[in-house]
Design a protein around this motif. Sequence first.
Motif, PDB file in Angstrom:
ATOM      1  N   THR A  52      -6.565  -4.649  22.061  1.00  0.00           N
ATOM      2  CA  THR A  52      -5.328  -4.001  23.106  1.00  0.00           C
ATOM      3  C   THR A  52      -4.473  -3.703  21.967  1.00  0.00           C
ATOM      4  O   THR A  52      -3.290  -3.157  22.319  1.00  0.00           O
ATOM      5  CB  THR A  52      -5.026  -4.979  23.946  1.00  0.00           C
ATOM      6  OG1 THR A  52      -4.544  -6.249  23.337  1.00  0.00           O
ATOM      7  CG2 THR A  52      -6.036  -5.394  25.275  1.00  0.00           C
ATOM      8  N   GLY A  53      -4.613  -3.740  20.666  1.00  0.00           N
ATOM      9  CA  GLY A  53      -3.390  -3.502  19.818  1.00  0.00           C
ATOM     10  C   GLY A  53      -3.368  -1.968  19.399  1.00  0.00           C
ATOM     11  O   GLY A  53      -4.391  -1.129  19.776  1.00  0.00           O
ATOM     12  N   GLU A  54      -2.473  -1.623  18.802  1.00  0.00           N
ATOM     13  CA  GLU A  54      -2.048  -0.153  18.271  1.00  0.00           C
ATOM     14  C   GLU A  54      -2.955   0.479  17.225  1.00  0.00           C
ATOM     15  O   GLU A  54      -3.183   1.513  17.083  1.00  0.00           O
ATOM     16  CB  GLU A  54      -0.709   0.159  17.808  1.00  0.00           C
ATOM     17  CG  GLU A  54       0.387  -0.335  18.865  1.00  0.00           C
ATOM     18  CD  GLU A  54       1.838  -0.175  18.178  1.00  0.00           C
ATOM     19  OE1 GLU A  54       1.945   0.200  17.344  1.00  0.00           O
ATOM     20  OE2 GLU A  54       2.644  -0.763  19.177  1.00  0.00           O
ATOM     21  N   GLU A  55      -3.973  -0.788  16.480  1.00  0.00           N
ATOM     22  CA  GLU A  55      -4.520  -0.101  15.532  1.00  0.00           C
ATOM     23  C   GLU A  55      -5.976   0.411  16.061  1.00  0.00           C
ATOM     24  O   GLU A  55      -6.643   0.884  15.067  1.00  0.00           O
ATOM     25  CB  GLU A  55      -4.785  -1.353  14.493  1.00  0.00           C
ATOM     26  CG  GLU A  55      -3.793  -1.956  13.918  1.00  0.00           C
ATOM     27  CD  GLU A  55      -3.007  -2.781  14.576  1.00  0.00           C
ATOM     28  OE1 GLU A  55      -3.569  -3.392  15.739  1.00  0.00           O
ATOM     29  OE2 GLU A  55      -1.894  -3.226  14.201  1.00  0.00           O
ATOM     30  N   ALA A  56      -6.072   0.459  17.439  1.00  0.00           N
ATOM     31  CA  ALA A  56      -7.543   0.880  17.772  1.00  0.00           C
ATOM     32  C   ALA A  56      -7.670   2.304  17.498  1.00  0.00           C
ATOM     33  O   ALA A  56      -6.694   3.194  17.835  1.00  0.00           O
ATOM     34  CB  ALA A  56      -7.461   0.700  19.287  1.00  0.00           C
ATOM     35  N   ARG A  57      -8.709   2.856  16.837  1.00  0.00           N
ATOM     36  CA  ARG A  57      -8.849   4.121  16.515  1.00  0.00           C
ATOM     37  C   ARG A  57      -9.645   5.060  17.446  1.00  0.00           C
ATOM     38  O   ARG A  57     -10.754   4.540  17.885  1.00  0.00           O
ATOM     39  CB  ARG A  57      -9.612   4.133  15.304  1.00  0.00           C
ATOM     40  CG  ARG A  57      -8.954   3.529  14.054  1.00  0.00           C
ATOM     41  CD  ARG A  57      -9.807   3.311  12.797  1.00  0.00           C
ATOM     42  NE  ARG A  57     -10.560   2.290  12.386  1.00  0.00           N
ATOM     43  CZ  ARG A  57     -10.396   1.117  12.625  1.00  0.00           C
ATOM     44  NH1 ARG A  57      -9.314   0.586  13.275  1.00  0.00           N
ATOM     45  NH2 ARG A  57     -11.033   0.018  12.179  1.00  0.00           N
ATOM     46  N   ASP A  95      -4.721  -9.742  19.444  1.00  0.00           N
ATOM     47  CA  ASP A  95      -4.575  -8.519  20.314  1.00  0.00           C
ATOM     48  C   ASP A  95      -5.819  -8.276  21.253  1.00  0.00           C
ATOM     49  O   ASP A  95      -6.296  -7.208  21.332  1.00  0.00           O
ATOM     50  CB  ASP A  95      -4.155  -7.440  19.690  1.00  0.00           C
ATOM     51  CG  ASP A  95      -2.695  -7.352  19.453  1.00  0.00           C
ATOM     52  OD1 ASP A  95      -1.929  -7.909  19.864  1.00  0.00           O
ATOM     53  OD2 ASP A  95      -2.312  -6.962  18.301  1.00  0.00           O
TER      54      ASP A  95
END
Length: 186
Positions: free
Chosen positions: A109-114, A70
């Motif tokens: 670009t993934g959802e796991e970015a904090r 991602d």
Amino acid sequence: PPPAAPPAARPIPTGSAAIGAALHASQGSDASTWLEPEIDGCVFLGPVCTGVRVRGRFDLAISGDAVRLDTARQGADVLILGELPVTLGRFVLCPGAGVGAGWLRSSFTGEEARGGAVDVDSGGIRIEARFGLRIPMGRAVALDLSLRGDLSPLAKVELRDEGGLRLAGEPRWSLGGGLGFRYGGP
């Protein structure tokens, strides 16, 4: 009668110049696909055209580590180049090489970015080998076809941010081809 002698190659005056623009597509060692616009300019010092090439690098994120991790990637390279154009009938063959430095930004670009976007910058040495074919289109303009191999010997193929998040890094090598136009030179 004996066959006609091939036309003599015309000498290139020292100090004459050439500029070019091209668009390359390449495949990276991590199975990534890149689009790379570039511009260059050189001055003839004897038979060798010596100059600078600047190119952008944009991972299309349709294959390879960018998809798997991602990651969106873009960068820029600046190379010192040398080409040895050889006139062969109507065509000009252009073997060349370059060495320089490059920068690459990898963005998760993934959802796991904090807390929003995660960007990691990297860079290193770039080495290029190229073979071009120029087809004259007019008095000083030529169509420029080229095959190219690039090497990034210090590439970090996988990156991690401070929190341990994995991002796609730089391919160690890439192979590709391009199409462009050239003004000046043989």
